[in-house]
Design a protein around this motif. Structure first.
Motif, mmCIF file in Angstrom:
data_model
loop_
_atom_site.group_PDB
_atom_site.id
_atom_site.type_symbol
_atom_site.label_atom_id
_atom_site.label_comp_id
_atom_site.label_asym_id
_atom_site.label_seq_id
_atom_site.Cartn_x
_atom_site.Cartn_y
_atom_site.Cartn_z
ATOM 1 N N GLN A 242 2.951 9.440 -0.855
ATOM 2 C CA GLN A 242 4.039 8.523 -1.191
ATOM 3 C C GLN A 242 4.028 8.179 -2.678
ATOM 4 O O GLN A 242 5.077 8.108 -3.318
ATOM 5 C CB GLN A 242 3.928 7.245 -0.353
ATOM 6 C CG GLN A 242 4.247 7.437 1.117
ATOM 7 C CD GLN A 242 3.933 6.195 1.939
ATOM 8 O OE1 GLN A 242 2.967 5.480 1.648
ATOM 9 N NE2 GLN A 242 4.728 5.937 2.968
ATOM 10 N N LEU B 42 -4.419 2.162 -1.875
ATOM 11 C CA LEU B 42 -4.079 3.572 -1.720
ATOM 12 C C LEU B 42 -4.882 4.186 -0.583
ATOM 13 O O LEU B 42 -6.024 3.788 -0.313
ATOM 14 C CB LEU B 42 -4.356 4.331 -3.018
ATOM 15 C CG LEU B 42 -3.600 3.852 -4.261
ATOM 16 C CD1 LEU B 42 -4.023 4.674 -5.478
ATOM 17 C CD2 LEU B 42 -2.096 3.938 -4.060
ATOM 18 N N THR B 43 -4.273 5.172 0.075
ATOM 19 C CA THR B 43 -4.952 5.894 1.152
ATOM 20 C C THR B 43 -4.817 7.389 0.908
ATOM 21 O O THR B 43 -3.866 7.856 0.271
ATOM 22 C CB THR B 43 -4.368 5.551 2.526
ATOM 23 O OG1 THR B 43 -2.961 5.846 2.534
ATOM 24 C CG2 THR B 43 -4.564 4.076 2.848
ATOM 25 N N ASP B 44 -5.790 8.151 1.432
ATOM 26 C CA ASP B 44 -5.740 9.600 1.297
ATOM 27 C C ASP B 44 -4.915 10.209 2.427
ATOM 28 O O ASP B 44 -4.259 9.494 3.203
ATOM 29 C CB ASP B 44 -7.149 10.185 1.244
ATOM 30 C CG ASP B 44 -7.954 9.923 2.514
ATOM 31 O OD1 ASP B 44 -7.360 9.598 3.565
ATOM 32 O OD2 ASP B 44 -9.200 10.053 2.458
ATOM 33 N N GLU B 45 -4.949 11.531 2.556
ATOM 34 C CA GLU B 45 -4.123 12.215 3.548
ATOM 35 C C GLU B 45 -4.531 11.885 4.979
ATOM 36 O O GLU B 45 -3.734 12.028 5.908
ATOM 37 C CB GLU B 45 -4.195 13.728 3.310
ATOM 38 C CG GLU B 45 -3.589 14.160 1.974
ATOM 39 C CD GLU B 45 -3.753 15.641 1.718
ATOM 40 O OE1 GLU B 45 -4.420 16.308 2.548
ATOM 41 O OE2 GLU B 45 -3.233 16.131 0.706
ATOM 42 N N GLN B 46 -5.767 11.431 5.150
ATOM 43 C CA GLN B 46 -6.246 11.041 6.490
ATOM 44 C C GLN B 46 -6.080 9.552 6.756
ATOM 45 O O GLN B 46 -6.515 9.043 7.785
ATOM 46 C CB GLN B 46 -7.726 11.425 6.653
ATOM 47 C CG GLN B 46 -7.983 12.927 6.789
ATOM 48 C CD GLN B 46 -7.799 13.669 5.487
ATOM 49 O OE1 GLN B 46 -8.265 13.209 4.437
ATOM 50 N NE2 GLN B 46 -7.126 14.807 5.542
ATOM 51 N N GLY B 47 -5.474 8.846 5.822
ATOM 52 C CA GLY B 47 -5.259 7.414 5.999
ATOM 53 C C GLY B 47 -6.456 6.562 5.640
ATOM 54 O O GLY B 47 -6.462 5.356 5.915
ATOM 55 N N SER C 23 0.341 5.790 0.557
ATOM 56 C CA SER C 23 -0.494 6.973 0.646
ATOM 57 C C SER C 23 -0.386 7.734 -0.671
ATOM 58 O O SER C 23 0.539 7.511 -1.467
ATOM 59 C CB SER C 23 -0.029 7.866 1.798
ATOM 60 O OG SER C 23 1.253 8.409 1.501
ATOM 61 N N SER D 189 0.833 -1.198 0.000
ATOM 62 C CA SER D 189 0.000 0.000 0.000
ATOM 63 C C SER D 189 0.871 1.252 0.000
ATOM 64 O O SER D 189 2.056 1.200 0.354
ATOM 65 C CB SER D 189 -0.931 0.015 1.215
ATOM 66 O OG SER D 189 -0.189 0.143 2.408
#
Length: 245
Positions: free
Chosen positions: A114, A192-197, A111, A109
């Motif tokens: 990243q 994938l994750t956003d800025e808030q995880g 972010s 994974s």
């Protein structure tokens, strides 16, 4: 004058569809269904990439242009100026853009930050594979993932999504992107994750462009948006309009 010219084109017996390679499989399926309801207008297709779509429409090299991203207002306006007629955009579905790595790669994974860093200034462990500049996918990723920044100078640009998948499938240090419909188990998709995880899906709208007043292109668009046309879109791995983005 324009209706007269279009009337001559339709009398020739073909409807020319061009543009996005992402929509190529769906367009082939639509062609078969369209032939059943309008056999007098066989479909000719050509899919060099979304960036060519509006230019081809403006030059009357096609009557229906498919795009895997919304065109920039300047591009849309220039095509209308050259054509001297309004160009209408009909959204016809959605595509999920995914990033993937070799099956043996331990990274599971990333972010969004990243991922942006890896694509624009990659570390030595990454080799970036992507689409060429004619691709709407290339432009969409640059705009929505890289926030307008350029790809790393070392990015290897390939003409089609299958080429990107094959390249990453054979390179343990590779990372690439395409629409999810291009994957068949050869690579592993990154979460994938956003800025808030929070989990993040990268969904983009898909469009059909046509000249206002072109009755045949309108009919084709209506077929694409019919239950049958949307089912064919879904069968090709894309998301119908009824899907929640």
């Amino acid at each position: 004058m324009i209706p007269l010219l279009l009337g001559c084109l339709w009398a020739a017996g073909s409807l020319r569809v061009c543009g996005s390679e992402t929509l190529g499989r769906a367009a082939s399926a639509w062609s078969g269904g369209w032939n059943a309801i309008a056999p007098q207008h066989s479909v000719e297709t050509h899919f060099p990439g979304s960036r060519t779509s509006l230019t081809a429409l403006a030059e009357r090299n096609c009557q229906v242009a498919l795009l895997s991203r919304r065109p920039a207002p300047s591009q849309h306006n220039e095509a209308q100026r050259r054509l001297q007629a309004p160009i209408l955009l009909d959204q016809v579905g959605w595509d999920e853009v995914v990033f993937f790595v070799h099956l043996t790669n331990p990274v599971k994974s990333m972010s969004l930050a990243q991922l942006r860093s890896a694509l624009s200034s990659p570390r030595a462990q990454w080799r970036i594979y992507g689409r060429n500049a004619l691709s709407g996918t290339h432009g969409w990723v640059q705009e929505n993932v890289l926030a307008g920044k350029p790809f790393s100078p070392g990015t290897r640009e390939l003409p089609g999504p299958e080429g990107v998948v094959r390249a990453v499938a054979s390179d343990p240090k590779g990372i690439g992107y395409s629409g999810r419909e291009s994957l068949h188990g050869e690579v592993r998709v990154l979460s994938l994750t956003d800025e808030q995880g929070q989990p993040l899906r990268l969904l983009r709208p898909l469009f059909l462009a046509r000249i206002q007043g072109d009755a045949i292109a309108l009919r084709f668009s209506q077929y694409v948006l019919s239950v049958e046309g949307q089912t064919q879109l879904g069968n090709c791995g894309l998301l119908p309009m009824r899907s929640e983005p």
